[in-house]
Scaffold this active site. Structure first.
Site, PDB file in Angstrom:
ATOM      1  N   ILE A   1      -8.001   1.575  -7.677  1.00 44.02           N
ATOM      2  CA  ILE A   1      -6.440   1.718  -7.691  1.00 44.02           C
ATOM      3  C   ILE A   1      -6.036   0.202  -8.399  1.00 44.02           C
ATOM      4  O   ILE A   1      -5.049   0.198  -9.214  1.00 44.02           O
ATOM      5  CB  ILE A   1      -5.938   2.098  -6.246  1.00 44.02           C
ATOM      6  CG1 ILE A   1      -6.250   3.569  -5.815  1.00 44.02           C
ATOM      7  CG2 ILE A   1      -4.411   1.842  -6.465  1.00 44.02           C
ATOM      8  CD1 ILE A   1      -5.948   3.800  -4.607  1.00 44.02           C
TER       9      ILE A   1
ATOM     10  N   ASP B   1       5.994   0.906  -0.304  1.00 43.72           N
ATOM     11  CA  ASP B   1       5.814   2.212   0.109  1.00 43.72           C
ATOM     12  C   ASP B   1       5.117   2.587   1.531  1.00 43.72           C
ATOM     13  O   ASP B   1       4.987   3.580   1.744  1.00 43.72           O
ATOM     14  CB  ASP B   1       5.037   2.771  -0.934  1.00 43.72           C
ATOM     15  CG  ASP B   1       4.754   4.489  -1.051  1.00 43.72           C
ATOM     16  OD1 ASP B   1       5.733   5.193  -0.898  1.00 43.72           O
ATOM     17  OD2 ASP B   1       3.570   4.856  -1.142  1.00 43.72           O
TER      18      ASP B   1
ATOM     19  N   GLU C   1       4.498   3.813  10.414  1.00 47.26           N
ATOM     20  CA  GLU C   1       4.851   4.889   9.772  1.00 47.26           C
ATOM     21  C   GLU C   1       5.105   6.051  10.741  1.00 47.26           C
ATOM     22  O   GLU C   1       4.239   6.127  11.525  1.00 47.26           O
ATOM     23  CB  GLU C   1       4.322   5.212   8.665  1.00 47.26           C
ATOM     24  CG  GLU C   1       4.298   4.243   7.658  1.00 47.26           C
ATOM     25  CD  GLU C   1       3.172   4.514   6.505  1.00 47.26           C
ATOM     26  OE1 GLU C   1       2.826   5.527   6.410  1.00 47.26           O
ATOM     27  OE2 GLU C   1       3.003   3.631   5.695  1.00 47.26           O
TER      28      GLU C   1
ATOM     29  N   HIS D   1       5.823   6.463   1.636  1.00 47.44           N
ATOM     30  CA  HIS D   1       4.613   6.447   1.750  1.00 47.44           C
ATOM     31  C   HIS D   1       4.169   7.761   0.838  1.00 47.44           C
ATOM     32  O   HIS D   1       3.746   8.944   1.118  1.00 47.44           O
ATOM     33  CB  HIS D   1       3.814   6.717   2.947  1.00 47.44           C
ATOM     34  CG  HIS D   1       2.124   6.498   2.916  1.00 47.44           C
ATOM     35  ND1 HIS D   1       1.563   5.923   4.091  1.00 47.44           N
ATOM     36  CD2 HIS D   1       1.433   6.941   1.908  1.00 47.44           C
ATOM     37  CE1 HIS D   1      -0.046   6.055   3.676  1.00 47.44           C
ATOM     38  NE2 HIS D   1       0.275   6.538   2.288  1.00 47.44           N
TER      39      HIS D   1
ATOM     40  N   LEU E   1      -9.068  -5.269  -6.404  1.00 50.48           N
ATOM     41  CA  LEU E   1      -9.118  -4.839  -7.635  1.00 50.48           C
ATOM     42  C   LEU E   1     -10.266  -3.776  -7.595  1.00 50.48           C
ATOM     43  O   LEU E   1     -11.145  -3.753  -8.279  1.00 50.48           O
ATOM     44  CB  LEU E   1      -9.358  -5.736  -8.705  1.00 50.48           C
ATOM     45  CG  LEU E   1      -9.155  -5.429  -9.967  1.00 50.48           C
ATOM     46  CD1 LEU E   1      -7.777  -5.383 -10.318  1.00 50.48           C
ATOM     47  CD2 LEU E   1      -9.847  -6.075 -11.195  1.00 50.48           C
ATOM     48  N   GLY E   2      -9.954  -2.689  -6.625  1.00 48.55           N
ATOM     49  CA  GLY E   2     -10.836  -1.597  -6.509  1.00 48.55           C
ATOM     50  C   GLY E   2     -10.181  -0.693  -7.715  1.00 48.55           C
ATOM     51  O   GLY E   2      -9.585  -1.028  -8.533  1.00 48.55           O
TER      52      GLY E   2
ATOM     53  N   ARG F   1      -1.297  -0.353   2.645  1.00 49.18           N
ATOM     54  CA  ARG F   1      -1.224  -0.318   3.839  1.00 49.18           C
ATOM     55  C   ARG F   1      -0.213  -1.294   4.633  1.00 49.18           C
ATOM     56  O   ARG F   1      -0.429  -2.392   4.269  1.00 49.18           O
ATOM     57  CB  ARG F   1      -2.536  -0.018   4.868  1.00 49.18           C
ATOM     58  CG  ARG F   1      -3.476   1.174   4.513  1.00 49.18           C
ATOM     59  CD  ARG F   1      -2.652   2.107   5.220  1.00 49.18           C
ATOM     60  NE  ARG F   1      -3.691   3.429   5.165  1.00 49.18           N
ATOM     61  CZ  ARG F   1      -3.872   4.182   4.228  1.00 49.18           C
ATOM     62  NH1 ARG F   1      -2.833   4.300   3.212  1.00 49.18           N
ATOM     63  NH2 ARG F   1      -4.571   5.421   4.356  1.00 49.18           N
TER      64      ARG F   1
END
Ligand code: 8YV
Length: 317
Positions: free
Chosen positions: A160, A260, A265, A283, A157-158, A236
């Site tokens: 973002i 995402d 990747e 992403h 819960l930063g 990530r």
């Protein structure tokens, strides 16, 4: 006599706006377009000209490259992830590192909510159903699943994570886990990830990738999420044990996953691409024109500070 311009290495493609901004300030070397042998040859003659690296959060800077550049002053990350840069090494070498905090919070949170709804309501497959003409020949789609009333669990819960929680709270109860409770947040803190997974219908990942969170979402967590549980990852790929996720999806141990981000990747495992229980995006959480412009402005502000000797706008090192 003109003073020679400093060189910046560009580690990945950027928007035309950011690329023009880089070219206005530096001699730019498009590092990602050089083969390893060309990079080595270039470094032999030019390493000392490089003052800056401009890179994406998903690309970062290899430690060997950082060590090869004696005059490197700044690694300017076009993003918030610092997992691909060795910050301790940067500190040791006197290299500053900047990110673009606050610029992409809303976009990432918006996409997370979009993925939750896409996953439970099956929007991507419904779109294909109409486009391919299947609707007129096969009738109605199988019923989807309801979003409102679900229990949501946020991992990390930063800034973002909090923006995701605020958007999901009108749909249903939100709880979160992380290293510690966040004072002032109205959501329930659950220190035990397994308990959070057990109590959540939808587990949303928004934590940074680091040694503590590496493959945090493993087979036991996925089992705790259960056959009526969904996973959404906008953090990530490294935070998820992708093999365990594929196995859980194939065995029906979880209901589905919207991703995402991926471990390697832009390569995405075939098993994820072909699984009907997945919704996949490339992403793209911060990829809107508005946000990429704001990110670029902050990257350029940090590079300007390097060139003028001013204070960096958003330094992490
Ligand atoms: C960016 C990211 O899309 O912020 C990050 O760390 O991974 C993404 O938001 C990427 O870094 C674009 O350069």
């Amino acid at each position: 006599m003109n003073t020679p311009r400093a060189t910046a290495l560009q580690m990945c493609p950027f928007s035309a706006y950011l690329e023009a901004g880089l070219l206005a300030r530096f001699d730019v070397v498009r590092w990602f377009e050089l083969a390893p042998a060309e990079q080595a040859a270039w470094l032999r003659d030019n390493a000392a000209t490089v003052r800056a690296i401009a890179t994406g959060g998903h690309v970062g800077c290899p430690s060997e490259l950082m060590k090869a550049l004696p005059q490197l002053g700044l690694i300017a990350i076009n993003g918030v992830g610092v997992d691909k840069v060795d910050l301790a090494l940067a500190r040791e070498r006197g290299v500053r590192v900047s990110t673009t905090p606050g610029t992409l919070t809303e976009d990432v949170a918006d996409l997370a909510v979009g993925l939750v709804i896409s996953l439970l309501r099956g929007i991507p497959s419904a779109d294909a159903y109409v486009r391919t003409g299947a609707w007129s020949t096969q009738g109605d789609l199988p019923l989807a699943r309801k979003v409102s009333g679900r229990h949501f669990g946020i991992v990390g819960l930063g800034q973002i994570g909090a923006a995701i929680a605020a958007r999901l709270a009108p749909f249903g109860p939100v709880a979160y886990t992380g290293p510690s409770a966040k004072p002032g947040q109205p959501y329930a803190f659950q220190p035990d990830l397994l308990a959070l997974a057990r109590d959540s219908d939808v587990l949303v990942l928004s934590c940074p990738a680091n040694a503590t969170t590496r493959q945090l979402i493993d087979a036991p967590v996925l089992e705790a999420l259960g056959p009526e549980g969904w996973l959404v990852n906008v953090a990530r790929g490294a935070v998820v044990d992708e093999d365990a996720l594929i196995a859980a999806l194939e065995a029906g141990h979880i209901a589905g996953a919207a991703l995402d981000v991926y471990e390697d990747e832009p390569r995405v495992p075939r098993a994820l691409q072909s699984n009907p229980r997945t919704v996949l995006t490339p992403h793209m959480a911060s990829a809107t024109r508005e946000t990429r412009q704001a990110m670029a402005d902050l990257v350029l502000a940090n590079l300007d500070a390097l060139l003028t000797g001013g204070a960096l706008a958003s330094a992490v090192v």
